[in-house]
Scaffold this motif. Structure first.
Motif, mmCIF file in Angstrom:
data_model
loop_
_atom_site.group_PDB
_atom_site.id
_atom_site.type_symbol
_atom_site.label_atom_id
_atom_site.label_comp_id
_atom_site.label_asym_id
_atom_site.label_seq_id
_atom_site.Cartn_x
_atom_site.Cartn_y
_atom_site.Cartn_z
ATOM 1 N N HIS A 210 62.956 -12.084 -2.177
ATOM 2 C CA HIS A 210 64.130 -12.257 -3.039
ATOM 3 C C HIS A 210 64.632 -10.907 -3.549
ATOM 4 O O HIS A 210 65.855 -10.653 -3.582
ATOM 5 N N LYS B 261 73.459 -5.904 -3.133
ATOM 6 C CA LYS B 261 74.027 -4.874 -4.009
ATOM 7 C C LYS B 261 74.476 -3.645 -3.218
ATOM 8 O O LYS B 261 75.458 -2.986 -3.576
ATOM 9 N N ASP C 209 68.352 -9.326 -2.772
ATOM 10 C CA ASP C 209 69.241 -8.915 -3.859
ATOM 11 C C ASP C 209 69.663 -7.463 -3.707
ATOM 12 O O ASP C 209 70.837 -7.103 -3.911
#
Length: 215
Positions: A47, A55, A51
């Motif tokens: 995870h 970004k 993420d």
């Protein structure tokens, strides 16, 4: 999926990044749970990587929920995957060159003596290591020979394991004793069974390796 190289080569963040990006490129709808299993890291770490990728603009998430979630590689993601692939292959080439140097004497001996079709007696760590090197060098590994009832009839690293009695009448160029801890007992067992063309893989005290014919 890229495979990690064993206990001497701890997986780096770059290796995990490469593995995740490649898995997404091959299957955009792959779940985080499956990524966790394939990469060998906990779901929470998967995870965090995803993420971070989002970004950085490497991927774009689509879908309204976990069931419909997909990860689409963006241009920067494809560029990053290509860069990491080149870096990975460069490191693999260096490792291969080093291992080829270590095993050079053994491979030269095999080539000079025409040992193109071989059995490896011993399906332990030494046997598995040798099978990997020999198969990569396009030497035909006919199978492992092993006295363990737990291994006979199975496969080790994709190579079948035979009982000594099963290979006595088969056609081969060499039986290589692939064990430094039990070499003497394996040789005695092989001779007792009538196996011929015995060669012994040896590791010296200074760490060099060689292959010698058993007289």
């Amino acid at each position: 999926m890229y495979q990690e190289l064993g206990s001497f080569f701890n997986p780096s963040p770059e290796m995990r990044e490469l593995s995740i990006l490649k898995a997404i490129a091959e299957n955009p709808s792959i779940s985080q749970e499956r990524l966790s299993r394939e990469i060998g890291i906990v779901p929470s770490m998967v995870h965090r990587y995803l993420d971070d990728f989002e970004k950085r603009g490497l991927i774009k998430k689509t879908g309204e929920n976990r069931r419909t979630m997909s990860y689409v590689l963006q241009g920067e993601g494809r560029n990053r995957l290509q860069y990491l692939t080149v870096a990975y292959l460069s490191d693999v080439a260096k490792i291969y060159a080093q291992s080829r140097s270590v095993f050079g004497e053994v491979l030269d001996f095999i080539g000079i003596n025409g040992l193109d079709r071989v059995y490896l007696y011993g399906a332990g760590i030494v046997g598995k290591m040798l099978s990997t090197i020999l198969l990569f060098e396009r030497i035909e590994v006919l199978g492992f020979i092993d006295d363990s009832a737990l291994k006979k009839g199975k496969e080790v690293s994709g190579v079948p394991v035979f009982d000594p009695d099963q290979v006595i009448e088969t056609d081969y160029d060499a039986v290589i004793v692939a064990s430094f801890a039990h070499a003497s007992s394996i040789i005695s067992r092989a001779e007792e069974k009538g196996l011929r063309r015995l060669y012994v893989f040896e590791i010296s005290e200074n760490g060099s390796v060689s292959l010698k014919k058993h007289d």
